[in-house]
Design an enzyme around this catalytic site. Structure first.
Site, PDB file in Angstrom:
ATOM      1  CE  LYS A  13      15.697  14.410  61.953  1.00  0.00           C
ATOM      2  NZ  LYS A  13      16.081  15.437  62.930  1.00  0.00           N
ATOM      3  NE  ARG A 126      14.912  24.463  60.888  1.00  0.00           N
ATOM      4  CZ  ARG A 126      14.560  23.240  61.250  1.00  0.00           C
ATOM      5  NH1 ARG A 126      15.017  22.201  60.578  1.00  0.00           N
ATOM      6  NH2 ARG A 126      13.797  23.050  62.301  1.00  0.00           N
ATOM      7  NE  ARG A 170      11.342  20.651  67.021  1.00  0.00           N
ATOM      8  CZ  ARG A 170      11.865  21.346  66.013  1.00  0.00           C
ATOM      9  NH1 ARG A 170      11.859  22.664  66.042  1.00  0.00           N
ATOM     10  NH2 ARG A 170      12.370  20.720  64.986  1.00  0.00           N
TER      11      ARG A 170
HETATM   12  P1  AP5 Z   1      18.121  20.665  59.235  1.00  0.00           P
HETATM   13  O1  AP5 Z   1      18.753  19.886  58.139  1.00  0.00           O
HETATM   14  O2  AP5 Z   1      16.890  21.454  58.924  1.00  0.00           O
HETATM   15  O3  AP5 Z   1      17.895  19.725  60.517  1.00  0.00           O
HETATM   16  P2  AP5 Z   1      16.868  18.546  60.779  1.00  0.00           P
HETATM   17  O4  AP5 Z   1      17.626  17.471  61.480  1.00  0.00           O
HETATM   18  O5  AP5 Z   1      16.141  18.157  59.526  1.00  0.00           O
HETATM   19  O6  AP5 Z   1      15.904  19.269  61.816  1.00  0.00           O
HETATM   20  P3  AP5 Z   1      14.326  19.300  61.924  1.00  0.00           P
HETATM   21  O7  AP5 Z   1      13.993  20.440  62.872  1.00  0.00           O
HETATM   22  O8  AP5 Z   1      13.642  19.355  60.605  1.00  0.00           O
HETATM   23  O9  AP5 Z   1      14.055  17.980  62.594  1.00  0.00           O
HETATM   24  P4  AP5 Z   1      12.976  17.602  63.533  1.00  0.00           P
HETATM   25  O10 AP5 Z   1      13.233  16.170  63.540  1.00  0.00           O
HETATM   26  O11 AP5 Z   1      12.890  18.207  64.864  1.00  0.00           O
HETATM   27  O12 AP5 Z   1      11.634  18.201  62.854  1.00  0.00           O
HETATM   28  P5  AP5 Z   1      10.524  17.519  61.985  1.00  0.00           P
HETATM   29  O13 AP5 Z   1      10.179  18.443  60.899  1.00  0.00           O
HETATM   30  O14 AP5 Z   1      10.911  16.116  61.648  1.00  0.00           O
HETATM   31  O15 AP5 Z   1      19.245  21.639  59.838  1.00  0.00           O
HETATM   32  C1  AP5 Z   1      18.956  22.550  60.888  1.00  0.00           C
HETATM   33  C2  AP5 Z   1      19.720  23.885  60.622  1.00  0.00           C
HETATM   34  O16 AP5 Z   1      21.129  23.673  60.749  1.00  0.00           O
HETATM   35  C3  AP5 Z   1      19.516  24.449  59.214  1.00  0.00           C
HETATM   36  O17 AP5 Z   1      19.481  25.844  59.303  1.00  0.00           O
HETATM   37  C4  AP5 Z   1      20.740  23.974  58.416  1.00  0.00           C
HETATM   38  O18 AP5 Z   1      21.070  24.882  57.375  1.00  0.00           O
HETATM   39  C5  AP5 Z   1      21.822  23.950  59.491  1.00  0.00           C
HETATM   40  N1  AP5 Z   1      22.778  22.852  59.316  1.00  0.00           N
HETATM   41  C6  AP5 Z   1      22.508  21.577  58.931  1.00  0.00           C
HETATM   42  N2  AP5 Z   1      23.619  20.828  58.952  1.00  0.00           N
HETATM   43  C7  AP5 Z   1      24.623  21.637  59.395  1.00  0.00           C
HETATM   44  C8  AP5 Z   1      26.006  21.439  59.683  1.00  0.00           C
HETATM   45  N3  AP5 Z   1      26.595  20.237  59.527  1.00  0.00           N
HETATM   46  N4  AP5 Z   1      26.733  22.491  60.141  1.00  0.00           N
HETATM   47  C9  AP5 Z   1      26.152  23.692  60.337  1.00  0.00           C
HETATM   48  N5  AP5 Z   1      24.849  23.954  60.097  1.00  0.00           N
HETATM   49  C10 AP5 Z   1      24.077  22.940  59.639  1.00  0.00           C
HETATM   50  O19 AP5 Z   1       9.315  17.397  63.030  1.00  0.00           O
HETATM   51  C11 AP5 Z   1       8.564  18.512  63.465  1.00  0.00           C
HETATM   52  C12 AP5 Z   1       7.454  18.037  64.412  1.00  0.00           C
HETATM   53  O20 AP5 Z   1       6.548  17.145  63.720  1.00  0.00           O
HETATM   54  C13 AP5 Z   1       7.917  17.225  65.625  1.00  0.00           C
HETATM   55  O21 AP5 Z   1       8.307  18.062  66.693  1.00  0.00           O
HETATM   56  C14 AP5 Z   1       6.659  16.382  65.922  1.00  0.00           C
HETATM   57  O22 AP5 Z   1       5.690  17.129  66.621  1.00  0.00           O
HETATM   58  C15 AP5 Z   1       6.113  16.074  64.548  1.00  0.00           C
HETATM   59  N6  AP5 Z   1       6.619  14.794  64.016  1.00  0.00           N
HETATM   60  C16 AP5 Z   1       7.434  14.635  62.917  1.00  0.00           C
HETATM   61  N7  AP5 Z   1       7.708  13.332  62.716  1.00  0.00           N
HETATM   62  C17 AP5 Z   1       7.067  12.645  63.706  1.00  0.00           C
HETATM   63  C18 AP5 Z   1       7.002  11.281  64.063  1.00  0.00           C
HETATM   64  N8  AP5 Z   1       7.649  10.334  63.359  1.00  0.00           N
HETATM   65  N9  AP5 Z   1       6.276  10.922  65.154  1.00  0.00           N
HETATM   66  C19 AP5 Z   1       5.612  11.855  65.877  1.00  0.00           C
HETATM   67  N10 AP5 Z   1       5.640  13.175  65.606  1.00  0.00           N
HETATM   68  C20 AP5 Z   1       6.361  13.572  64.532  1.00  0.00           C
END
Ligand code: AP5
Length: 217
Positions: A13, A126, A170
């Site tokens: 994402k 990552r 997660r």
């Molecule tokens: P990346 O693009 O970083 O993936 P992502 O989907 O953004 O993953 P996140 O870990 O950021 O998502 P998340 O939803 O768990 O965390 P968030 O920060 O929102 O890609 C991942 C890796 O793969 C990278 O190394 C990239 O280079 C590689 N990659 C990408 N695309 C690729 C491809 N096509 N092929 C190969 N490699 C690839 O949330 C963190 C925490 O915050 C949550 O656990 C929760 O506690 C809290 N939180 C956040 N939002 C909320 C909410 N709305 N409600 C309640 N709690 C929340």
């Protein structure tokens, strides 16, 4: 453009949102990034969110909805792409209510589908830049110089919640609480699905085709 990017942790994402911003000039609103900033600044919200984030659970809806409504209210007419929000059906309904009040709506939700095995591989590899937020992967998307950001040369870091046991929690949280959000948008006729197990450029190509329709380009 007012869109939502859905998908499991590590679905890509954040990676795709940065490309959407470059191509379409919209604002990237990542609930995870906003929460990490609040934590780094030691705010009351950051302190309240800390234990939920570190354990792989979700921060309570009431905190998140207020935080994201505020962020959305500051965007301009070019619009926004939401990343990591909404993450529960209740958050999605609250988002709709809040947009309706300002005569607005979500135009499209895109679900990046990915297998649990791929998630584990991506998350543990990552690395991100603490200065500019650029995201890399040690093998899939490596920086030009080992462990240094391409943009500013800062030393790359690993997120504490990218440890294998937290990633597994997660994923469990995602399957139980966030997967139903895709159904919420499907029932409204707003959902597009993309296979995100493939490489990042291929995902971008398919995604941009879908977004071009909305942008009218
Ligand atoms: P990346 O693009 O970083 O993936 P992502 O989907 O953004 O993953 P996140 O870990 O950021 O998502 P998340 O939803 O768990 O965390 P968030 O920060 O929102 O890609 C991942 C890796 O793969 C990278 O190394 C990239 O280079 C590689 N990659 C990408 N695309 C690729 C491809 N096509 N092929 C190969 N490699 C690839 O949330 C963190 C925490 O915050 C949550 O656990 C929760 O506690 C809290 N939180 C956040 N939002 C909320 C909410 N709305 N409600 C309640 N709690 C929340």
């Amino acid at each position: 453009m007012r869109i939502v990017l859905l998908g499991a942790p590590g679905a890509g994402k954040g990676t795709q949102c940065k490309r959407i911003v470059e191509r379409f000039g919209v604002e990237h609103l990542s609930s995870g990034d906003i929460l990490r900033k609040e934590r780094a600044e030691g705010t009351e919200l950051g302190r309240q969110a800390q234990s939920y984030m570190d354990s792989g659970g979700l921060v309570p809806d009431e905190l998140i909805v207020k935080m994201m409504a505020e962020a959305i209210s500051k965007t301009d007419k070019k619009g926004f792409v939401l990343d990591g929000f909404p993450r529960t059906v209740n958050q999605a309904a609250e988002l709709d209510k809040s947009l309706e009040q300002s005569g607005s709506n979500i135009e499209l939700a895109v679900n990046l589908n990915i297998s649990d095995d791929t998630v584990i591989k991506r998350m543990t590899g990552r690395r991100s830049c603490p200065e500019c937020g650029a995201v890399y992967h040690i093998t899939n998307l490596p920086p030009k110089v080992d462990n240094k950001c391409d943009n500013d040369g800062a030393e790359l870091v690993q997120r504490p919640d990218d440890k294998k046991e937290v990633v597994e929690k997660r994923l469990d949280t995602y399957h139980k609480q966030t997967e139903p959000v895709a159904d919420y948008y499907r029932k409204k006729g707003l959902l597009e699905e993309i296979d995100a197990n493939t490489d990042a450029d291929k995902v971008t190509e398919i995604l941009f085709k879908k977004l071009n329709d909305i942008a009218g380009t």
